[in-house]
Enzyme design. Structure first.
Site, mmCIF file in Angstrom:
data_model
loop_
_atom_site.group_PDB
_atom_site.id
_atom_site.type_symbol
_atom_site.label_atom_id
_atom_site.label_comp_id
_atom_site.label_asym_id
_atom_site.label_seq_id
_atom_site.Cartn_x
_atom_site.Cartn_y
_atom_site.Cartn_z
ATOM 1 N N LYS A 212 -21.906 -37.012 -60.437
ATOM 2 C CA LYS A 212 -21.525 -35.604 -60.548
ATOM 3 C C LYS A 212 -20.824 -35.172 -59.263
ATOM 4 C CE LYS A 212 -23.365 -31.570 -59.661
ATOM 5 N NZ LYS A 212 -22.141 -30.803 -59.392
ATOM 6 N N THR A 266 -29.540 -29.807 -47.097
ATOM 7 C CA THR A 266 -30.959 -30.144 -46.971
ATOM 8 C C THR A 266 -31.776 -29.401 -48.022
ATOM 9 O OG1 THR A 266 -30.728 -30.688 -44.650
ATOM 10 C CG2 THR A 266 -32.926 -30.049 -45.376
ATOM 11 N N GLY A 269 -31.389 -31.175 -51.219
ATOM 12 C CA GLY A 269 -32.018 -32.491 -51.032
ATOM 13 C C GLY A 269 -33.530 -32.401 -51.219
ATOM 14 N N GLU A 417 -26.907 -25.336 -39.470
ATOM 15 C CA GLU A 417 -25.673 -26.056 -39.783
ATOM 16 C C GLU A 417 -24.646 -25.028 -40.265
ATOM 17 O OE1 GLU A 417 -25.548 -28.666 -43.309
ATOM 18 O OE2 GLU A 417 -24.584 -30.138 -42.017
HETATM 19 P P1 NDP Z 1 -25.050 -28.304 -52.150
HETATM 20 O O1 NDP Z 1 -26.097 -29.154 -51.537
HETATM 21 O O2 NDP Z 1 -25.466 -27.198 -53.037
HETATM 22 O O3 NDP Z 1 -24.028 -29.208 -53.008
HETATM 23 C C1 NDP Z 1 -23.937 -30.596 -52.961
HETATM 24 C C2 NDP Z 1 -23.925 -31.175 -54.369
HETATM 25 O O4 NDP Z 1 -25.165 -30.929 -55.008
HETATM 26 C C3 NDP Z 1 -22.871 -30.567 -55.273
HETATM 27 O O5 NDP Z 1 -22.389 -31.537 -56.170
HETATM 28 C C4 NDP Z 1 -23.672 -29.522 -56.021
HETATM 29 O O6 NDP Z 1 -23.096 -29.129 -57.246
HETATM 30 C C5 NDP Z 1 -24.959 -30.261 -56.249
HETATM 31 N N1 NDP Z 1 -26.107 -29.402 -56.547
HETATM 32 C C6 NDP Z 1 -26.254 -28.078 -56.293
HETATM 33 N N2 NDP Z 1 -27.452 -27.658 -56.718
HETATM 34 C C7 NDP Z 1 -28.083 -28.726 -57.258
HETATM 35 C C8 NDP Z 1 -29.342 -28.930 -57.850
HETATM 36 N N3 NDP Z 1 -30.224 -27.939 -57.989
HETATM 37 N N4 NDP Z 1 -29.660 -30.157 -58.300
HETATM 38 C C9 NDP Z 1 -28.792 -31.173 -58.177
HETATM 39 N N5 NDP Z 1 -27.576 -31.045 -57.621
HETATM 40 C C10 NDP Z 1 -27.221 -29.835 -57.147
HETATM 41 O O7 NDP Z 1 -24.135 -27.742 -51.013
HETATM 42 P P2 NDP Z 1 -23.233 -26.412 -51.065
HETATM 43 O O8 NDP Z 1 -21.964 -26.784 -51.686
HETATM 44 O O9 NDP Z 1 -23.960 -25.270 -51.685
HETATM 45 O O10 NDP Z 1 -23.088 -26.095 -49.532
HETATM 46 C C11 NDP Z 1 -24.092 -25.330 -48.870
HETATM 47 C C12 NDP Z 1 -24.309 -25.861 -47.484
HETATM 48 O O11 NDP Z 1 -24.793 -27.176 -47.550
HETATM 49 C C13 NDP Z 1 -23.044 -25.966 -46.647
HETATM 50 O O12 NDP Z 1 -22.740 -24.766 -46.035
HETATM 51 C C14 NDP Z 1 -23.419 -27.029 -45.662
HETATM 52 O O13 NDP Z 1 -24.136 -26.466 -44.590
HETATM 53 C C15 NDP Z 1 -24.336 -27.924 -46.452
HETATM 54 N N6 NDP Z 1 -23.644 -29.127 -46.979
HETATM 55 C C16 NDP Z 1 -23.898 -30.309 -46.394
HETATM 56 C C17 NDP Z 1 -23.252 -31.420 -46.827
HETATM 57 C C18 NDP Z 1 -23.478 -32.735 -46.189
HETATM 58 O O14 NDP Z 1 -22.670 -33.627 -46.370
HETATM 59 N N7 NDP Z 1 -24.548 -32.897 -45.480
HETATM 60 C C19 NDP Z 1 -22.268 -31.383 -47.906
HETATM 61 C C20 NDP Z 1 -22.124 -30.096 -48.513
HETATM 62 C C21 NDP Z 1 -22.774 -29.022 -48.032
HETATM 63 P P3 NDP Z 1 -22.166 -27.843 -57.309
HETATM 64 O O15 NDP Z 1 -20.994 -28.117 -56.442
HETATM 65 O O16 NDP Z 1 -21.827 -27.765 -58.731
HETATM 66 O O17 NDP Z 1 -23.001 -26.679 -56.828
#
Ligand code: NDP
Length: 509
Positions: A212, A266, A269, A417
């Protein structure tokens, strides 16, 4: 609270001092601009509508729902994409299970390798198309998608293709069996690269996948689906299901999934870890970070400045391992900050498709709002903000490279972050204090050390609670090298043989 914006024309981006031989007066500035150098969009054939990729075919979502994906640099809708619902996830997992049992799982490693080599070659052949599409969908500068994301993505397929028929050497004395069906969820900051980090080792080890992508960046994953077709990959080996977060949760908790790999925040996660708890699914989590980039007084400062800039402004700072906290030895703080400000004034912010752009668009409106809110908290809490004078495009989600001095450990900008082009500068006096401050974070993904002394590097490396520590460089990636975190940055490693280990079950001979 104080805010300073650079107005000195000597330091304004795009100006140079005239040589005296030109007779313009001593040191007079001659304004000049880079001519626009746009990469052509023609290499990308955008479709109006994209389906899900399930069982080797492009299909509509069961309920026909779609969502728009937007170019963050222009706010224009690029395409509409099928939005997976739980029923589609069930379909994709079934297709992956069938392929694992009937085709992929039964293929000898050398046959799997042929497909992976083919995919690597196709990524290279279509690299320009991937780079342009990635920049359009994510906002990252073309010079990064062209020179970093796409070549590294191909390199991961080359690397793991090499392991597919050598698992007995990767795990001597043991038999490596695939886990089965892997559920993989990736973020929006490196869409194609994170896809390759996840899909390449999974396939090399004989697993099939349901992936996904993030909702703001589904297009490169859907173009990758086309590569899978072109490579004649058996149907169902790779399935791609764009959709919202809830659908991601349905995927990771699906009872017929054997392994979950997640990169993202996180917060999500932790929810995924709860969703998987109590099952025998394998789990790897690559989560957030708040890395310290530590500069000692004996460091080569001009090189360090380049490393610091690369560490925090690369990919707009939307990098989990970004060097977002600069720890500088107190005696050189003024010199280093002055050099950094000079360097910031040369950074070019703007059109991601312009080959001269250093900092492109922030990935989404929501992310821009998050950065803006945290930067406001920084000034409200008493840190001193610096931003170079630079024009931002009228449309799109852009943010100036930002540097905070006078930052205390307790400030939100030192703890949270930000995931944006924002650097917080803190100071230290002794190596012990540097270690103490660097480790004073719930995260533990990466760190950087800048010093002339190898002995000091070794001393520091042993004490840093970070999965990756770079010395006199930053943000270096290689498919052969494991990457992952400690504490709230997650667990498990991607890359190298460690990355392969996460996709196999080891049995005695
Ligand atoms: P998310 O953790 O929400 O998104 C990462 C992935 O997880 C996306 O594919 C998202 O889908 C999916 N996801 C969201 N909610 C769920 C869930 N309940 N169960 C399973 N999968 C899910 O990050 P955000 O895009 O909301 O970003 C928020 C913050 O997270 C950022 O500001 C940053 O600080 C941090 N971040 C950290 C990353 C890293 O690499 N460590 C990467 C991205 C963000 P969808 O896009 O459809 O919501």
């Amino acid at each position: 609270m104080a805010t300073e914006t650079e107005t000195d024309s000597r330091l304004t981006r795009g100006t140079q001092r005239a040589p005296t031989s030109w007779g313009l007066g001593d040191g007079q500035a001659i304004p000049w601009e880079y001519a626009p150098a746009p990469e052509s969009r023609d290499v990308v054939s955008l479709k109006e509508r994209y389906g899900l990729f399930i069982g080797g075919r492009e299909v509509e979502a069961a309920d026909g729902a779609t969502f728009a994906t937007v170019n963050p640099a222009t706010e224009e809708t690029l395409a509409r994409v099928a939005k997976a619902a739980p029923a589609d996830i069930d379909r994709a997992v079934r297709a992956a299970r069938r392929a694992q049992k009937r085709s992929w799982g039964t293929l000898p490693g050398r046959e799997r390798a042929k497909y992976l080599f083919r995919i690597a070659r196709l990524l290279q052949e279509r690299s320009r198309e991937f780079a342009v599409l990635e920049s359009m969908d994510s906002g990252k500068p073309i010079k990064e998608s062209r020179d970093v994301d796409v070549p590294l993505a191909a390199a991961h397929f080359w690397y793991y293709a090499g392991w597919a028929d050598k698992l007995e050497y990767a795990f001597p004395g043991r038999v490596a069996r695939p886990l089965g069906v892997a559920a993989q969820i990736i973020p929006w900051n490196f869409p194609l690269l994170m896809l390759s980090w996840k899909i390449a080792p999974a396939l090399a080890a004989g697993n099939t996948v349901v992936l996904k992508p993030a909702s703001t960046t589904p297009l490169s994953a859907l173009l990758f689906a086309d590569v899978c077709r072109q490579a004649d990959l058996p149907p169902g080996v790779v399935n791609i299901v764009p959709g919202p977060g809830e659908v991601g949760m349905h995927l990771v908790t699906h009872r017929d999934v054997d392994k979950v790999a997640f990169t993202g925040s996180t917060e999500i996660g932790k929810r995924i870890a709860k969703g998987v708890a109590g099952t025998d699914k394998g789990l790897t989590l690559e989560l957030g970070g708040k890395a310290a980039n530590i500069v000692f007084d004996d460091a080569p400062l001009d090189q360090a400045v380049e490393g610091i800039v690369n560490g925090i402004y690369f990919n707009q700072g939307e990098v989990c391992c970004a060097g977002s906290r600069l720890l500088v030895q107190e005696s050189i703080e003024d010199t280093l900050v002055e050099k950094l400000k000079d360097r910031l004034s040369t950074i070019r912010v703007g059109d991601p498709l312009d080959k001269n752009t250093d900092v492109g668009a922030i990935n989404s409106k929501a992310q821009l709002e998050k950065i803006t809110e945290l930067v406001a908290a920084g000034t409200a809490e008493g840190a001193e903000m610096y931003q170079p004078a630079c024009d931002l495009p009228d449309r799109g989600y852009f943010f100036r490279p930002t540097l905070f001095t006078g930052v205390a450990q307790s400030h939100r900008i030192a703890r949270e972050e930000i995931f944006g082009p924002v650097l917080s500068v803190l100071t230290f006096r002794t190596p012990d204090e540097a270690v103490e401050k660097a480790n004073n974070t719930p995260y533990g993904l990466s760190a950087g050390i800048w010093t002339d002394k190898a002995s000091r590097i070794l001393h520091m490396v042993k004490r840093m609670k970070a999965g990756v520590v770079w010395a006199n460089t930053f943000n270096r990636f290689d498919p052969t090298s494991p990457f992952g975190g400690y504490k709230e940055s997650g667990f498990g490693r991607e890359g190298g043989m460690h990355g392969l280990h996460a996709y196999v079950r080891l049995e005695d001979r």
